[in-house]
Design a protein around this motif. Structure first.
Motif, PDB file in Angstrom:
ATOM      1  N   GLY A   2      34.471  25.141  62.665  1.00  0.00           N
ATOM      2  CA  GLY A   2      35.247  24.804  61.310  1.00  0.00           C
ATOM      3  C   GLY A   2      33.900  24.788  60.174  1.00  0.00           C
ATOM      4  O   GLY A   2      32.625  25.603  60.582  1.00  0.00           O
ATOM      5  N   ASP A   3      34.364  23.517  59.450  1.00  0.00           N
ATOM      6  CA  ASP A   3      33.536  23.477  58.208  1.00  0.00           C
ATOM      7  C   ASP A   3      31.802  23.066  58.866  1.00  0.00           C
ATOM      8  O   ASP A   3      31.749  21.677  60.082  1.00  0.00           O
ATOM      9  CB  ASP A   3      34.456  22.214  57.436  1.00  0.00           C
ATOM     10  CG  ASP A   3      34.839  22.915  56.488  1.00  0.00           C
ATOM     11  OD1 ASP A   3      34.700  24.545  56.083  1.00  0.00           O
ATOM     12  OD2 ASP A   3      36.079  22.764  56.975  1.00  0.00           O
ATOM     13  N   PHE A   4      30.794  22.866  58.193  1.00  0.00           N
ATOM     14  CA  PHE A   4      29.397  21.578  58.891  1.00  0.00           C
ATOM     15  C   PHE A   4      29.122  21.249  56.890  1.00  0.00           C
ATOM     16  O   PHE A   4      29.197  22.466  56.230  1.00  0.00           O
ATOM     17  CB  PHE A   4      28.296  22.959  58.783  1.00  0.00           C
ATOM     18  CG  PHE A   4      28.471  23.553  60.689  1.00  0.00           C
ATOM     19  CD1 PHE A   4      28.110  23.078  61.156  1.00  0.00           C
ATOM     20  CD2 PHE A   4      29.397  24.416  60.739  1.00  0.00           C
ATOM     21  CE1 PHE A   4      28.007  23.120  62.502  1.00  0.00           C
ATOM     22  CE2 PHE A   4      29.962  24.794  61.888  1.00  0.00           C
ATOM     23  CZ  PHE A   4      29.172  24.251  62.540  1.00  0.00           C
ATOM     24  N   PRO A   5      28.549  20.088  56.867  1.00  0.00           N
ATOM     25  CA  PRO A   5      28.542  19.714  55.936  1.00  0.00           C
ATOM     26  C   PRO A   5      26.903  20.066  55.647  1.00  0.00           C
ATOM     27  O   PRO A   5      26.237  20.817  56.078  1.00  0.00           O
ATOM     28  CB  PRO A   5      28.159  17.961  56.298  1.00  0.00           C
ATOM     29  CG  PRO A   5      27.695  18.189  57.490  1.00  0.00           C
ATOM     30  CD  PRO A   5      28.959  19.434  58.330  1.00  0.00           C
ATOM     31  N   GLY A   6      26.332  20.255  54.600  1.00  0.00           N
ATOM     32  CA  GLY A   6      25.458  20.210  54.166  1.00  0.00           C
ATOM     33  C   GLY A   6      24.209  19.475  53.889  1.00  0.00           C
ATOM     34  O   GLY A   6      24.854  18.283  54.138  1.00  0.00           O
ATOM     35  N   ILE A   7      23.367  19.415  54.332  1.00  0.00           N
ATOM     36  CA  ILE A   7      22.562  18.388  54.589  1.00  0.00           C
ATOM     37  C   ILE A   7      21.187  18.060  53.775  1.00  0.00           C
ATOM     38  O   ILE A   7      20.692  18.554  53.744  1.00  0.00           O
ATOM     39  CB  ILE A   7      22.190  18.125  56.332  1.00  0.00           C
ATOM     40  CG1 ILE A   7      22.932  18.487  57.192  1.00  0.00           C
ATOM     41  CG2 ILE A   7      20.637  17.457  56.453  1.00  0.00           C
ATOM     42  CD1 ILE A   7      24.005  17.758  57.688  1.00  0.00           C
ATOM     43  N   GLY A   8      20.879  16.916  53.141  1.00  0.00           N
ATOM     44  CA  GLY A   8      19.556  16.630  52.326  1.00  0.00           C
ATOM     45  C   GLY A   8      18.939  15.540  52.650  1.00  0.00           C
ATOM     46  O   GLY A   8      19.573  14.764  53.342  1.00  0.00           O
ATOM     47  N   GLU A   9      17.474  15.328  52.360  1.00  0.00           N
ATOM     48  CA  GLU A   9      16.944  14.448  52.336  1.00  0.00           C
ATOM     49  C   GLU A   9      16.316  13.342  51.030  1.00  0.00           C
ATOM     50  O   GLU A   9      15.660  14.560  50.289  1.00  0.00           O
ATOM     51  CB  GLU A   9      15.451  14.575  53.314  1.00  0.00           C
ATOM     52  CG  GLU A   9      16.563  14.271  54.173  1.00  0.00           C
ATOM     53  CD  GLU A   9      15.111  14.496  55.945  1.00  0.00           C
ATOM     54  OE1 GLU A   9      13.626  14.594  55.429  1.00  0.00           O
ATOM     55  OE2 GLU A   9      15.151  14.421  57.191  1.00  0.00           O
TER      56      GLU A   9
END
Length: 253
Positions: free
Chosen positions: A126-133
């Motif tokens: 399914g869907d995966f979120p974008g990851i940021g820092e």
């Protein structure tokens, strides 16, 4: 620019592979083949069509087509566009999953310094979120205020841990699933941002101890459409783009 040249522009921007993988885009109406002015918005609606008429737009570009379950809306929009010689193109999943897309553009608007992962989708998981820092962590309330300012609307907020905000998961549309929030937790995120939330998303975020920020679906995704519009102009300098301003109609939800 004519419609064929516009299609070639879309292929250059997104790449054939992504467009074939996510075949979720196309023309709703092709009344006008001479494109001098493009208007962009998140949604196709009578409101955005009326804006396009007022601004002399030849082609409307949106993230969402009129949904099938909004019975009769697409037909009403097409009738009005045909009356005023306006074409319409929408691009959904490819804009969610291209590197500059909806999640990435929102993270950039929120001045997140480093994109660790882009949002993605596969049939098995399914869907995966974008990851940021953020380079420097910040107070949760400051992030909420920043998001309110950028979206120009209230943002629902649940502070579910005592940490400063550092690592964030983002999925603008279809982000209400607890399964997606779990993926953000597994990625070590302290905060999760979406444009959709349900009871179960709110409950799970509290249980999992991840902060939750929820804006509207429309205005968490407009930055991705804006980035696309800018890329269209880069490849077609003679074309003018303008935002079709949508009201904050989700605020009473």
């Amino acid at each position: 620019m004519n419609l064929n040249e516009f299609e070639q522009t879309i292929k250059k921007i997104f790449g054939t592979e992504l467009l074939e993988e996510h075949d979720d885009y196309g023309f709703t109406n092709t009344s006008n083949d001479d494109i001098k002015k493009v208007g962009y918005a998140t949604n196709l609606s009578l409101e955005t069509v009326e804006q396009a008429i007022q601004q002399g737009v030849d082609l409307i570009v949106t993230h969402h087509d009129a949904w099938d379950f909004l019975y009769g809306l697409r037909e009403a929009c097409v009738k009005k566009m045909q009356e005023h010689n306006i074409s319409h193109f929408w691009i959904h999943a490819p804009l969610d999953f291209v590197e500059f897309g909806t999640c990435t553009s929102l993270m950039e608007a929120l001045e997140i310094n480093t994109i660790k992962k882009y949002s993605s989708y596969n049939e098995e998981d399914g869907d995966f979120p974008g990851i940021g820092e953020y380079s420097n962590s910040l107070d949760f309330n400051l992030l909420r205020e920043k998001m309110c300012s950028k979206l120009n609307e209230p943002v629902r907020a649940w502070k579910n841990n005592s940490k400063e905000v550092k690592r964030i998961g983002v999925l603008t549309g279809a982000g209400h699933s607890s399964a997606v929030i779990q993926k953000a937790v597994d990625e070590g995120c302290d905060t999760y941002i979406t444009g959709e939330a349900t009871l179960y998303a709110i409950q799970y975020a509290e249980f999992a101890g991840i902060n939750l920020l929820v804006g509207s679906h429309t205005f968490t995704e407009i930055y991705g459409v804006k980035t696309l519009a800018q890329k269209i102009v880069e490849l077609n300098p003679n074309v003018v783009v303008t935002e079709l301003k949508e009201t904050h109609f989700e605020l009473n939800h």
